[in-house]
Design an enzyme around this catalytic site. Structure first.
Site, PDB file in Angstrom:
ATOM      1  N   SER A 261      28.263  87.727  27.558  1.00  0.00           N
ATOM      2  CA  SER A 261      28.515  87.314  28.931  1.00  0.00           C
ATOM      3  C   SER A 261      29.259  88.454  29.599  1.00  0.00           C
ATOM      4  CB  SER A 261      29.388  86.067  28.943  1.00  0.00           C
ATOM      5  OG  SER A 261      30.627  86.380  28.356  1.00  0.00           O
ATOM      6  N   LYS A 262      29.461  88.328  30.882  1.00  0.00           N
ATOM      7  CA  LYS A 262      30.097  89.437  31.591  1.00  0.00           C
ATOM      8  C   LYS A 262      31.461  89.774  30.974  1.00  0.00           C
ATOM      9  CE  LYS A 262      30.978  91.510  35.949  1.00  0.00           C
ATOM     10  NZ  LYS A 262      30.738  92.769  36.158  1.00  0.00           N
ATOM     11  N   ARG A 263      32.145  88.734  30.509  1.00  0.00           N
ATOM     12  CA  ARG A 263      33.438  88.997  29.896  1.00  0.00           C
ATOM     13  C   ARG A 263      33.297  89.571  28.492  1.00  0.00           C
ATOM     14  NH1 ARG A 263      36.395  85.192  28.310  1.00  0.00           N
ATOM     15  NH2 ARG A 263      34.917  83.558  28.853  1.00  0.00           N
ATOM     16  N   ARG A 264      32.209  89.167  27.819  1.00  0.00           N
ATOM     17  CA  ARG A 264      32.059  89.589  26.435  1.00  0.00           C
ATOM     18  C   ARG A 264      30.888  90.545  26.278  1.00  0.00           C
ATOM     19  NH1 ARG A 264      31.490  84.231  23.237  1.00  0.00           N
ATOM     20  NH2 ARG A 264      29.787  84.149  24.727  1.00  0.00           N
ATOM     21  N   ASP A 271      32.210  99.485  34.123  1.00  0.00           N
ATOM     22  CA  ASP A 271      33.402  98.665  33.860  1.00  0.00           C
ATOM     23  C   ASP A 271      34.142  99.209  32.643  1.00  0.00           C
ATOM     24  OD1 ASP A 271      33.194  96.887  35.928  1.00  0.00           O
ATOM     25  OD2 ASP A 271      32.076  95.380  34.777  1.00  0.00           O
TER      26      ASP A 271
END
Ligand code: GLU
Length: 498
Positions: A261-264, A271
């Site tokens: 996911s965007k966080r993972r 980024d």
């Protein structure tokens, strides 16, 4: 490329769609293509698949270029680089795709479909109601239009799309260089769309036409495209072209086995740059997502990776994106970097931290600070964040450390330090260390009773580079000011009774 033979230089491509940022999965695909081309002395093409104008994002395009360059993945042909097979933007090749669609129409391998959106929506609704698994999809209504009827609708200006005539139930097979032989049943495949009603090609048509015209020998792409490959094989067949070789890279999962996911892990390449990672570390880490050079080698230069990279060593099973390992690897590369080469990135990180402008003016000082923090950091951003007290007085003291080291008994010791540090010459690490040892002996206390409160007073925290080195770098004036501040803080605490 129809006639590629073992031993010939391969031609590969990375073909991103500029519909969003370049995430790590895309970067891994680009990297494997790059390594494969370099290993075999072939060519690496960058092609921009930008025919989906609704999802097109101009910033995404710039990000793709910047990300690839930051990772050191320079393409041999493509935007900016040029080449004989251009243009390399699909949006500049639409006439070519239309011409090829016409060719398939003329050869009877494709047909015009005039079905309205409404009819297709009704069809889908009915199929859903009937829970049809087999044979769902387009019902081939227009495939059986008499040629005369089709011409009439065309002449009347009715909007249409072009579909491929997918052969009736038969095996569509290909050999995947990573996964082995794969066979699909054509009965599972819809009469896929080649040209949309706006005259733009679908991904399938444009992708196949370009791979053929650009002489691509090996299609190396993410495994989410594997279901497209039988469709592509059928398009190659319809044109009478030999397909390229295919290899689908394993999926990348998060450490808990779930999707990225965007966080993972699915964050954009840039980024990671912003978060303080080094390009060579991220590149090395990405190379190991599905590829293993053999033995327990992990940290490798780009040249070593190029030498070792083969598809035989790319695994079919899912790769796991382990952030902790990425951080570890980044730390390894950080230690190998010169202070000089880190300066621009660390400075940029400091600049974002709202320090007074003058604080960053002295380059020699900045380098000294970087040298002190490099070995205890894993990321560029960590160097910047943990060294802030070199540029401004601590904004407070770590509470737990304060309870331990800022006791009333520290006051007379700090007073003695203030007196001696004010006249100490030279204000240099070895001499300062001697001063501390001597005072500790005189007062018959452990040196820690002087060192810990001093560290907390000058930095606000209880860890960091060697204290004496730090004091030397901060300079007498700052050290005395901060010791006095801490003294005031301790005295005030004493009165409050905490
Ligand atoms: N444009 C597709 C993508 O965004 C390319 C897929 C392929 O490599 O065929 O990934």
């Amino acid at each position: 490329m129809a006639d590629w033979k073992e031993g010939m230089p391969p031609v590969v491509r990375f073909a991103p769609s500029p519909t969003g940022y370049l995430h790590v999965g895309g970067a891994r695909t680009a990297l494997f293509n790059f390594l494969f081309a370099r290993h075999h002395g072939g060519r690496f093409i960058l092609r921009i698949e930008d025919t989906d104008r609704k999802r097109y994002q101009p910033e995404a395009l710039a990000e793709i270029f910047t990300s690839l360059k930051w990772l050191g993945l320079q393409w041999d042909e493509g935007p900016e680089a040029g080449g004989d097979a251009g243009p390399y933007f699909q949006s500049q090749r639409t006439a070519l795709y239309r011409r090829h669609a016409e060719e398939l129409l003329a050869a009877g391998r494709a047909y015009r479909c005039f079905c309205s959106e409404e009819r297709l929506a009704n069809l889908r609704a009915e199929q859903e109601k009937a829970k049809m698994a087999q044979g769902s999809g387009y019902d081939r209504h227009c495939r059986s239009l008499a040629p005369g009827d089709s011409e009439k609708l065309l002449a009347a200006g009715k909007s249409y799309i072009v579909r491929l005539k997918v052969p009736d139930a038969r095996a569509v097979a290909f050999h995947d260089l990573i996964r082995g032989d794969i066979t699909y049943d054509s009965a599972q495949l819809d009469d896929l769309v080649l040209l949309k009603s706006d005259g733009f090609p679908t991904y399938h048509l444009a992708n196949v036409v370009d791979d053929y015209l650009m002489g691509i020998s090996h299609v190396l792409r993410g495994d989410e495209w594997i279901a497209s490959t039988p469709k592509h094989i059928l398009i190659y067949e319809a044109f009478g072209w030999a397909p390229p070789l295919f290899a689908h890279m394993p999926v990348i999962l998060a450490a808990d086995g779930g999707k990225l996911s965007k966080r993972r892990g699915a964050a954009s390449v840039l980024d990671y740059q912003r978060a303080g990672f080094l390009p060579e570390a991220l590149r090395n880490f990405l190379a190991l997502l599905g590829w293993a050079p053999g033995g327990d080698r992990e940290v490798m230069t780009l040249e070593e990776m190029i030498r070792a990279f083969t598809l035989e060593r790319v695994q079919a099973k899912a790769a796991v994106f382990d952030e902790t390992k990425l951080e570890w690897m980044n730390g390894v590369y950080l230690q190998g970097r010169s202070v000089e080469s880190l300066l621009p990135d660390v400075r940029a990180a400091w600049e974002k931290m709202e320090l007074p402008a003058a604080a960053l003016a002295d380059e020699a000082f900045l380098k000294k600070v970087i040298a002190m923090f490099r070995e205890r950091s894993r990321k560029v951003s960590e160097i910047a964040a943990s060294s802030l007290y070199f540029f401004r007085d601590p904004q407070g003291y770590d509470e737990q450390a304060g309870r331990k080291h800022f006791k009333a008994e520290a006051l007379p010791l700090i007073d003695a330090l203030l007196e001696r540090l004010a006249i100490q010459e030279p204000f240099a690490a070895p001499a300062l260390e001697a001063l501390y040892r001597k005072l500790a002996e005189e007062r018959t206390v452990g040196a820690g009773k002087l060192i810990h409160p001093t560290r907390l007073a000058v930095s606000g925290v209880s860890f960091g580079p060697g204290l004496f080195e730090m004091l030397e770098a901060l300079g007498r004036e700052t050290v005395l000011r901060r010791l006095r501040q801490a003294r005031g803080h301790i005295a005030a605490r004493g009165q409050d009774g905490n």
